[in-house]
Design an enzyme around this catalytic site. Structure first.
Site, PDB file in Angstrom:
ATOM      1  N   CYS A 193      73.854  42.466 -35.909  1.00 33.77           N
ATOM      2  CA  CYS A 193      73.995  41.095 -36.423  1.00 33.77           C
ATOM      3  C   CYS A 193      75.187  40.462 -35.726  1.00 33.77           C
ATOM      4  CB  CYS A 193      74.215  41.076 -37.933  1.00 33.77           C
ATOM      5  SG  CYS A 193      74.668  39.402 -38.492  1.00 33.77           S
ATOM      6  N   HIS A 200      88.838  27.391 -42.442  1.00 37.88           N
ATOM      7  CA  HIS A 200      88.344  26.846 -43.718  1.00 37.88           C
ATOM      8  C   HIS A 200      89.161  27.469 -44.852  1.00 37.88           C
ATOM      9  CE1 HIS A 200      86.159  30.543 -44.604  1.00 37.88           C
ATOM     10  NE2 HIS A 200      85.517  30.461 -43.444  1.00 37.88           N
ATOM     11  N   CYS A 204      69.879  39.407 -41.997  1.00 40.45           N
ATOM     12  CA  CYS A 204      71.233  39.610 -42.528  1.00 40.45           C
ATOM     13  C   CYS A 204      71.436  38.724 -43.764  1.00 40.45           C
ATOM     14  CB  CYS A 204      72.284  39.268 -41.465  1.00 40.45           C
ATOM     15  SG  CYS A 204      73.937  39.240 -42.175  1.00 40.45           S
ATOM     16  N   HIS A 255      89.857  31.249 -45.134  1.00 35.55           N
ATOM     17  CA  HIS A 255      90.849  31.903 -44.262  1.00 35.55           C
ATOM     18  C   HIS A 255      92.244  31.896 -44.862  1.00 35.55           C
ATOM     19  CE1 HIS A 255      87.910  30.770 -40.917  1.00 35.55           C
ATOM     20  NE2 HIS A 255      87.900  32.082 -41.003  1.00 35.55           N
ATOM     21  N   LYS A 264      78.246  30.443 -51.879  1.00 36.58           N
ATOM     22  CA  LYS A 264      78.925  30.774 -50.635  1.00 36.58           C
ATOM     23  C   LYS A 264      79.085  29.471 -49.836  1.00 36.58           C
ATOM     24  CE  LYS A 264      78.009  33.485 -46.610  1.00 36.58           C
ATOM     25  NZ  LYS A 264      78.717  34.217 -45.907  1.00 36.58           N
ATOM     26  N   LYS A 311      77.999  25.728 -43.670  1.00 35.31           N
ATOM     27  CA  LYS A 311      77.818  24.407 -43.074  1.00 35.31           C
ATOM     28  C   LYS A 311      76.442  23.856 -43.423  1.00 35.31           C
ATOM     29  CE  LYS A 311      80.971  24.844 -39.266  1.00 35.31           C
ATOM     30  NZ  LYS A 311      80.948  25.782 -38.165  1.00 35.31           N
ATOM     31  N   HIS A 316      74.314  36.090 -43.220  1.00 34.35           N
ATOM     32  CA  HIS A 316      74.168  35.014 -42.226  1.00 34.35           C
ATOM     33  C   HIS A 316      72.758  34.422 -42.179  1.00 34.35           C
ATOM     34  CE1 HIS A 316      77.807  37.184 -40.994  1.00 34.35           C
ATOM     35  NE2 HIS A 316      78.231  35.968 -40.767  1.00 34.35           N
ATOM     36  N   CYS A 347      77.936  39.088 -38.171  1.00 30.73           N
ATOM     37  CA  CYS A 347      78.891  40.106 -38.657  1.00 30.73           C
ATOM     38  C   CYS A 347      79.563  40.815 -37.487  1.00 30.73           C
ATOM     39  CB  CYS A 347      78.203  41.189 -39.473  1.00 30.73           C
ATOM     40  SG  CYS A 347      77.263  40.667 -40.892  1.00 30.73           S
TER      41      CYS A 347
HETATM   42  N1  MSP Z   1      87.646  38.709 -36.942  1.00 31.93           N
HETATM   43  C1  MSP Z   1      87.348  39.459 -38.100  1.00 31.93           C
HETATM   44  C2  MSP Z   1      88.562  40.175 -38.640  1.00 31.93           C
HETATM   45  C3  MSP Z   1      89.204  41.140 -37.684  1.00 31.93           C
HETATM   46  S1  MSP Z   1      90.589  41.939 -38.399  1.00 31.93           S
HETATM   47  C4  MSP Z   1      90.987  43.088 -37.293  1.00 31.93           C
HETATM   48  C5  MSP Z   1      86.794  38.517 -39.203  1.00 31.93           C
HETATM   49  N2  MSP Z   1      87.064  37.223 -39.056  1.00 31.93           N
HETATM   50  S2  MSP Z   1      86.587  36.089 -40.107  1.00 31.93           S
HETATM   51  O1  MSP Z   1      87.028  34.849 -39.546  1.00 31.93           O
HETATM   52  O2  MSP Z   1      85.198  36.220 -40.386  1.00 31.93           O
HETATM   53  O3  MSP Z   1      87.366  36.407 -41.434  1.00 31.93           O
HETATM   54  C6  MSP Z   1      88.783  36.442 -41.449  1.00 31.93           C
HETATM   55  C7  MSP Z   1      89.272  36.711 -42.861  1.00 31.93           C
HETATM   56  O4  MSP Z   1      88.920  35.616 -43.689  1.00 31.93           O
HETATM   57  C8  MSP Z   1      88.635  37.956 -43.486  1.00 31.93           C
HETATM   58  O5  MSP Z   1      89.581  38.679 -44.242  1.00 31.93           O
HETATM   59  C9  MSP Z   1      87.582  37.369 -44.400  1.00 31.93           C
HETATM   60  O6  MSP Z   1      87.295  38.177 -45.508  1.00 31.93           O
HETATM   61  C10 MSP Z   1      88.277  36.106 -44.837  1.00 31.93           C
HETATM   62  N3  MSP Z   1      87.324  35.118 -45.339  1.00 31.93           N
HETATM   63  C11 MSP Z   1      86.367  34.446 -44.648  1.00 31.93           C
HETATM   64  N4  MSP Z   1      85.670  33.671 -45.526  1.00 31.93           N
HETATM   65  C12 MSP Z   1      86.164  33.817 -46.784  1.00 31.93           C
HETATM   66  C13 MSP Z   1      85.932  33.228 -48.031  1.00 31.93           C
HETATM   67  N5  MSP Z   1      84.977  32.334 -48.241  1.00 31.93           N
HETATM   68  N6  MSP Z   1      86.748  33.598 -49.053  1.00 31.93           N
HETATM   69  C14 MSP Z   1      87.791  34.487 -48.887  1.00 31.93           C
HETATM   70  N7  MSP Z   1      88.027  35.046 -47.728  1.00 31.93           N
HETATM   71  C15 MSP Z   1      87.179  34.818 -46.672  1.00 31.93           C
HETATM   72  O7  MSP Z   1      86.198  39.012 -40.117  1.00 31.93           O
END
Ligand code: MSP
Length: 471
Positions: free
Chosen positions: A124, A18, A143, A21, A293, A296, A146, A127
């Site tokens: 959780c 999304h 949480c 990421h 935030k 879905k 979530h 997380c």
């Molecule tokens: N798998 C772990 C990271 C492990 S690193 C050794 C994780 N994954 S995640 O898919 O939840 O998040 C991946 C990255 O995307 C993180 O840096 C997270 O902060 C970022 N983001 C996820 N949603 C976000 C937003 N809505 N906005 C900005 N960044 C976000 O955590």
């Protein structure tokens, strides 16, 4: 030539990418491209986090074999990275066998800081995190991220003795040997570190099988974060390969939600392995959709492919790198995006390139040989401090200044009056200024920067299509 290593957080593959990421990827990419402009050799990791409960449960719900499920989703992230123009040199998957074997070796090397004990407490799955009793009470057992009740766990786990490392981590943060950005997050982390208990780092196989098996204990798998954090060095070949050319990382990019893992557990592991700590942890803010935030259930998740397909790569990067603040939470709305696209990219930059190229080609003006392109001191300072959205703002003011200068210098009047020499000088200086600005834009919008360079290289030809057609 200096060697620099830049990393991104590896996303969980329990869904498709999304827009959130994109933030890690885009920021780390700007950093990598900037270092390359400075003449550094850059290694740049990206990858996918494929173990843990969350992913296992999702695959079960969908009735798909879990390996098949992660293979498919990891590929989507790989494609997404390509579509964003990310210049990573490595891509790691945590289900890769080499990675798993290396994680086991890392575990063995940490053995003197690991002990077995009973865990009774809260978890959780969203997380993938154990929660203290204090947090459980503060959040009334649910949480906040979530909106799911914490699960009660009663099991035997291995623990990492954080107490062994606290003083050294604290000293590194305070002395900025390991710098935390933005600065204000430093105190939050120091407080968390003070209160941090030893961390549970395994799950019994009776509860979770989808993970890396703990060496010499077939009944336990590693906690997903131990396996995930290790990626930053296993991708470099640790422990068999010498990694000192790349490690410590020059910068590690993570969201603020996962800074705690990177500023406490990760340094503890590194100290335990006798490896240096990363130079900088850059924690970015969250992207909100219409102030909320993205989720879905609210139905406000923005599909990055929709943005990319409609407006193209650099329009995406432009918005996410300039209008999404590097450190703070920022909003995405289609209205804001479209306004930035039309008023800034199309008007300020697209029109500027078109105007200058048309004037130069109509009047047969060719660019003088010019000296090396330069980055200004202000730009360097902002970029060196990872203030990327501010650096982008700074360059954009320069774009607008060139537009203003054209209106003041009125080269079309010079052309009409046949003042050939004056016209040539005027266009030369405006185009050189544009090329210099373009140089500073190149880490942010590389595809456009390359197009602009080509337009003014040799015989100047205006582009057949506007760089950013109005929507
Ligand atoms: N798998 C772990 C990271 C492990 S690193 C050794 C994780 N994954 S995640 O898919 O939840 O998040 C991946 C990255 O995307 C993180 O840096 C997270 O902060 C970022 N983001 C996820 N949603 C976000 C937003 N809505 N906005 C900005 N960044 C976000 O955590």
């Amino acid at each position: 030539m200096t060697k620099k290593y830049v990393t991104t957080a590896i996303p969980y593959v329990n869904g498709k990418p999304h827009i959130g990421h994109a933030v890690d990827y885009c920021l780390a990419d700007v950093c990598a491209r900037y270092y390359r402009l400075l003449g550094d050799e850059v290694r740049f990791q990206a990858g996918t986090d494929e173990h843990g409960n969350k992913i296992f449960q999702k695959a079960e719900d969908l009735n798909i074999p879990v390996q098949e499920y992660v293979d498919k989703n990891s590929e989507k992230f790989k494609e997404f990275i390509k579509l964003l123009g990310i210049s990573n040199t490595d891509f790691i998957r945590t289900t890769n066998q080499e990675h798993e074997r290396r994680c086991q070796e890392i575990w063995r090397r940490l053995a003197s800081h690991i002990y077995l004990a009973n865990y009774e407490g809260w978890y959780c799955t969203g997380c993938e995190r154990f929660v203290t009793d204090k947090e459980y009470e503060e959040n009334d057992g649910v949480c906040p991220d979530h909106q799911k009740p914490y699960e009660k766990l009663e099991e035997e786990n291995y623990y990492l003795r954080i107490a062994d490392f606290k003083d050294e981590i604290k000293e590194a943060i305070v002395s900025e040997k390991m710098k935390i950005l933005p600065e204000f997050r430093k105190n939050e982390i120091l407080k968390l570190l003070d209160d941090s208990p030893d961390v549970s780092i395994s799950r019994p196989k009776s509860q979770l099988t989808w993970g890396v098996t703990v060496p010499d204990d077939e009944n336990q798998v590693m906690y997903v974060w131990i396996d995930a954090l290790s990626n930053y060095i296993t991708v470099l070949g640790y422990p068999e390969e010498e990694i000192s050319a790349w490690w410590p990382a020059a910068a590690q990019f993570v969201g603020k939600d996962i800074l705690r893992f990177h500023a406490i557990i990760w340094p503890a592991m590194l100290i335990g392995l006798d490896l240096p700590l990363p130079k900088v942890l850059v924690s970015h803010g969250m992207i909100l959709a219409d102030g909320q935030k993205m989720s879905k259930s609210i139905g406000n998740v923005v599909d990055p492919l929709e943005v990319l397909n409609k407006y193209g790569l650099d329009a995406f990067r432009y918005y996410f790198l300039r209008h999404i603040d590097t450190f703070m939470d920022s909003d995405f709305t289609w209205e804001k995006f479209e306004s930035a696209y039309n008023n800034e990219l199309a008007n300020d930059l697209g029109n500027l390139v078109q105007r200058l190229a048309v004037l130069a080609s109509k009047n047969g003006v060719k660019l003088d040989k010019h000296s090396q392109l330069e980055m200004s001191v202000e730009y360097r300072e902002l970029m060196d401090n990872f203030e990327f959205s501010k650096a982008f703002d700074y360059v954009w003011v320069k774009v607008q200044n060139i537009n203003r200068k054209i209106d003041e210098d009125k080269p079309w009047v010079l052309a009409k009056n046949g003042e050939v020499e004056k016209l040539r000088n005027c266009l030369n200086s405006l185009i050189l200024e544009l090329l210099n600005v373009n140089y500073m834009l190149s880490p942010f919008i590389p595809e456009t920067a390359e197009k602009i360079s080509k337009i003014f290289d040799g015989k100047i030809e205006p582009p057949e299509m506007p760089l950013f057609p109005k929507s």
